[in-house]
Design an enzyme around this catalytic site. Structure first.
Site, mmCIF file in Angstrom:
data_model
loop_
_atom_site.group_PDB
_atom_site.id
_atom_site.type_symbol
_atom_site.label_atom_id
_atom_site.label_comp_id
_atom_site.label_asym_id
_atom_site.label_seq_id
_atom_site.Cartn_x
_atom_site.Cartn_y
_atom_site.Cartn_z
ATOM 1 N N ASP A 1 6.731 -3.204 -6.421
ATOM 2 C CA ASP A 1 5.315 -2.907 -6.180
ATOM 3 C C ASP A 1 4.887 -1.676 -6.978
ATOM 4 O OD1 ASP A 1 4.210 -4.842 -4.566
ATOM 5 O OD2 ASP A 1 4.737 -3.855 -2.678
ATOM 6 N N ARG B 1 -1.625 1.998 2.101
ATOM 7 C CA ARG B 1 -0.565 2.353 3.050
ATOM 8 C C ARG B 1 -1.066 2.066 4.451
ATOM 9 N NH1 ARG B 1 3.315 3.616 5.722
ATOM 10 N NH2 ARG B 1 4.663 5.450 5.399
ATOM 11 N N PHE C 1 11.752 6.934 1.692
ATOM 12 C CA PHE C 1 12.380 6.798 0.369
ATOM 13 C C PHE C 1 11.765 7.761 -0.666
ATOM 14 C CE2 PHE C 1 13.114 4.566 -3.686
ATOM 15 C CZ PHE C 1 14.440 4.199 -3.552
ATOM 16 N N ASN C 2 10.459 7.882 -0.632
ATOM 17 C CA ASN C 2 9.804 8.584 -1.741
ATOM 18 C C ASN C 2 9.808 10.094 -1.613
ATOM 19 O OD1 ASN C 2 8.835 6.462 -3.675
ATOM 20 N ND2 ASN C 2 8.214 5.621 -1.691
ATOM 21 N N PHE D 1 4.560 7.579 -1.632
ATOM 22 C CA PHE D 1 4.696 6.306 -2.357
ATOM 23 C C PHE D 1 3.650 6.268 -3.481
ATOM 24 C CE2 PHE D 1 4.144 1.811 -3.142
ATOM 25 C CZ PHE D 1 5.325 1.199 -2.795
ATOM 26 N N GLU E 1 13.025 10.638 7.300
ATOM 27 C CA GLU E 1 12.214 10.746 6.071
ATOM 28 C C GLU E 1 12.318 9.483 5.224
ATOM 29 O OE1 GLU E 1 10.094 12.904 5.641
ATOM 30 O OE2 GLU E 1 10.733 14.632 6.842
HETATM 31 N N1 GDP Z 1 6.936 -3.086 -0.561
HETATM 32 C C1 GDP Z 1 6.167 -2.053 -0.182
HETATM 33 N N2 GDP Z 1 6.636 -1.175 0.696
HETATM 34 C C2 GDP Z 1 5.836 -0.122 1.032
HETATM 35 C C3 GDP Z 1 4.538 0.033 0.477
HETATM 36 N N3 GDP Z 1 4.003 1.148 1.006
HETATM 37 C C4 GDP Z 1 4.931 1.670 1.836
HETATM 38 N N4 GDP Z 1 6.045 0.899 1.859
HETATM 39 C C5 GDP Z 1 7.289 1.100 2.630
HETATM 40 O O1 GDP Z 1 7.108 2.188 3.481
HETATM 41 C C6 GDP Z 1 7.829 3.317 3.005
HETATM 42 C C7 GDP Z 1 6.892 4.501 3.046
HETATM 43 O O2 GDP Z 1 7.604 5.642 3.176
HETATM 44 P P1 GDP Z 1 7.663 6.775 2.061
HETATM 45 O O3 GDP Z 1 8.475 6.276 0.958
HETATM 46 O O4 GDP Z 1 8.085 7.960 2.806
HETATM 47 O O5 GDP Z 1 6.167 7.017 1.550
HETATM 48 P P2 GDP Z 1 4.921 7.626 2.393
HETATM 49 O O6 GDP Z 1 5.284 7.587 3.848
HETATM 50 O O7 GDP Z 1 3.775 6.748 2.038
HETATM 51 O O8 GDP Z 1 4.715 9.038 1.937
HETATM 52 C C8 GDP Z 1 8.264 2.991 1.588
HETATM 53 O O9 GDP Z 1 9.420 3.651 1.184
HETATM 54 C C9 GDP Z 1 8.415 1.483 1.668
HETATM 55 O O10 GDP Z 1 9.639 1.145 2.239
HETATM 56 C C10 GDP Z 1 4.082 -0.938 -0.459
HETATM 57 O O11 GDP Z 1 2.978 -0.857 -1.007
HETATM 58 N N5 GDP Z 1 4.933 -1.958 -0.757
HETATM 59 MG MG MG Z 2 6.992 8.844 4.596
#
Ligand code: GDP
Ligand code: MG
Length: 456
Positions: A397, A317, A68-69, A415, A66
């Site tokens: 970001d 994304r 970060f968000n 995110f 899973e």
């Molecule tokens: N720096 C940056 N990292 C991103 C961005 N979008 C996604 N990521 C990376 O990809 C991860 C996406 O995983 P998550 O947090 O689960 O969000 P989700 O998958 O979009 O629901 C983020 O935690 C970041 O590490 C962005 O716009 N900028």
């Molecule tokens: Mg995710």
């Protein structure tokens, strides 16, 4: 004369009392958990902390893949629960321990040390603590050492619960809250959780549990544990929950949810870098943005007059979304067309792009956005990158998107959802926030993200 003597004796008392114990940890603990009874006898602090009856540490972790968000959302479920639990006997001394961050799948900079990171790397933990009794992992180690437990190399975890969903959520069409022990549970198959890789933890019991229901059901589980004959002492107790994402919110989006969410302020160095960037590259500053940002979250009030910097921000994304969610994720060309149209509509000339796109994708996006003033944050030096890491760059970001005049996010990205929330707190009008990139630029059959407005 009498007055002079009084002043001298007061000074002496202050000097004596501050010299008598290690001020850093003791003061910190008193401040954190308002151990008021200790305040008059500070020099006895370690001992009196040791007397906290029924101190219970609840450790948790989330399914390793899973992101970060989602993890931030799981934290809110538990923080709301722990805050309420701590008001009830025998849980007055319960503490939620924040899981160290393992290397997440999306943190691609392999040359950086991004393992076992504390929450303080990304968040203002003191601010979170004013909402609920939470400890960063290293603070937990400090805290538990007050009980003398660090004399042995291990901290005993009385029970580790690995959560699983029930196969059938609805019994005869009805959703019941319940949990049930799975008798066939091979611990060896479940040791990849990052929490269990902390070498000082030693799990006494390991239980696989099917779990269905809100986070409050965890209260029943803990109570059941405490009623267990072997547990009925005043000793410190440590429990751990793995796959805590299985546990549902008690109430999503209510006042308590938002209080916990507002307490999750980002770490100051990240806020500063985002601020400097907005000033330098986007010609924006606090005075222009007119967002609500009192020094502490407790002072925030209903507010809908934020203006934001003079730019459009878009979260695009890519990565696993571009591969696995093709029905709802636009191509870069389609995203670029939507960005141009929105900029024209709003009369904005700068777009800030937050994205996890690859270098090649970025080149393509720039080609589609020719003659558009496009900005993207990249760390100014290797040293800055080593300071903020991949997780901090993503937060920067998010902060820049949160302060924009208008924002568009990606469908079903957590995110994006965290940016929506941040903008709700800062006080933007809803129509400037809850926007979604459509699959097709024509907007036919577009699927939009849900709207969850802030509640005070
Ligand atoms: N720096 C940056 N990292 C991103 C961005 N979008 C996604 N990521 C990376 O990809 C991860 C996406 O995983 P998550 O947090 O689960 O969000 P989700 O998958 O979009 O629901 C983020 O935690 C970041 O590490 C962005 O716009 N900028
Ligand atoms: Mg995710």
């Amino acid at each position: 004369m009498c007055r002079l003597l009084l002043v001298i004796s007061c000074l002496a008392a202050i000097i004596l009392s501050t010299a008598a114990y290690d001020t850093t940890t003791c003061d910190k603990l008193q401040e954190i958990f308002s151990l008021k009874e200790n305040q008059l006898t500070k020099h006895q602090c370690p001992k009196s902390i040791g007397k906290r009856a029924n101190t219970i540490y609840l450790l948790y972790d989330v399914n390793p893949p899973e992101g970060f968000n989602l993890r931030r959302d799981v934290y809110i479920r538990l923080a709301v629960f722990i805050r309420q639990l701590a008001r009830r006997k025998p849980f007055q001394n319960v503490r939620l321990v924040l899981p160290p961050w393992g290397r997440l799948f999306h943190w691609k900079s392999s040359h950086l040390h991004q393992y076992s990171l504390p929450w303080s790397q990304f968040f203002d933990v003191a601010s979170m603590r004013r909402y609920a009794p939470v400890l960063d992992f290293s603070e937990f180690l400090d805290d538990i050492s007050k009980f003398g437990l660090l004399e042995t190399p291990y901290i005993q975890v009385q029970n580790v619960f690995k959560l699983f969903h029930f196969q059938d959520m609805f019994e005869q069409g009805v959703f019941h809250e319940k949990f049930q022990i799975i008798s066939e549970c091979r611990k060896e198959e479940h040791l990849h959780d990052f929490l269990l890789q902390q070498p000082m933890l030693w799990e006494k019991n390991f239980t696989c549990l099917r779990y269905q229901g809100s986070v409050n059901l965890l209260g029943d589980l803990l109570r059941q544990q405490l009623n267990h004959a072997a547990m009925q002492t005043n000793d410190v107790k440590v429990f751990a929950i793995l796959n805590a994402e299985v546990v549902l919110h008690d109430q999503w989006g209510d006042r308590e949810f938002w209080r916990a969410r507002r307490s999750m302020r980002f770490a100051e160095p990240l806020v500063k870098i985002a601020e400097e960037y907005r000033m330098r590259e986007l010609n924006s500053n606090k005075a222009l943005e007119r967002v609500q940002r009192p020094p502490i979250w407790e002072e925030e009030r209903p507010f809908r007059a934020a203006v934001g910097g003079n730019y459009l921000a878009v979260h695009i994304r890519r990565g696993d979304f571009a591969r696995g969610r093709q029905n709802t994720t636009p191509t870069l060309k389609s995203a670029a067309t939507q960005i141009r149209a929105r900029m024209e509509l709003l009369n904005l000339t700068t777009v800030y792009i937050a994205t996890d796109a690859s270098g090649m994708e970025l080149t393509n996006l720039k080609a589609y956005l020719q003659r558009v003033r496009m900005r993207r944050f990249t760390p100014e030096s290797l040293a800055q990158k080593a300071l903020i890491l991949d997780g901090g760059q993503a937060i920067i970001d998010q902060l820049i998107c949160a302060h924009a005049r208008h924002f568009i996010g990606t469908f079903e990205s957590t995110f994006t959802y965290r940016i929506y929330e941040e903008r709700e707190i800062l006080g933007f009008l809803r129509k400037t926030t809850f926007n979604t990139l459509c699959k097709n630029a024509s907007r036919g059959n577009c699927e939009y993200n849900s709207i969850w407005p802030i509640v005070y």
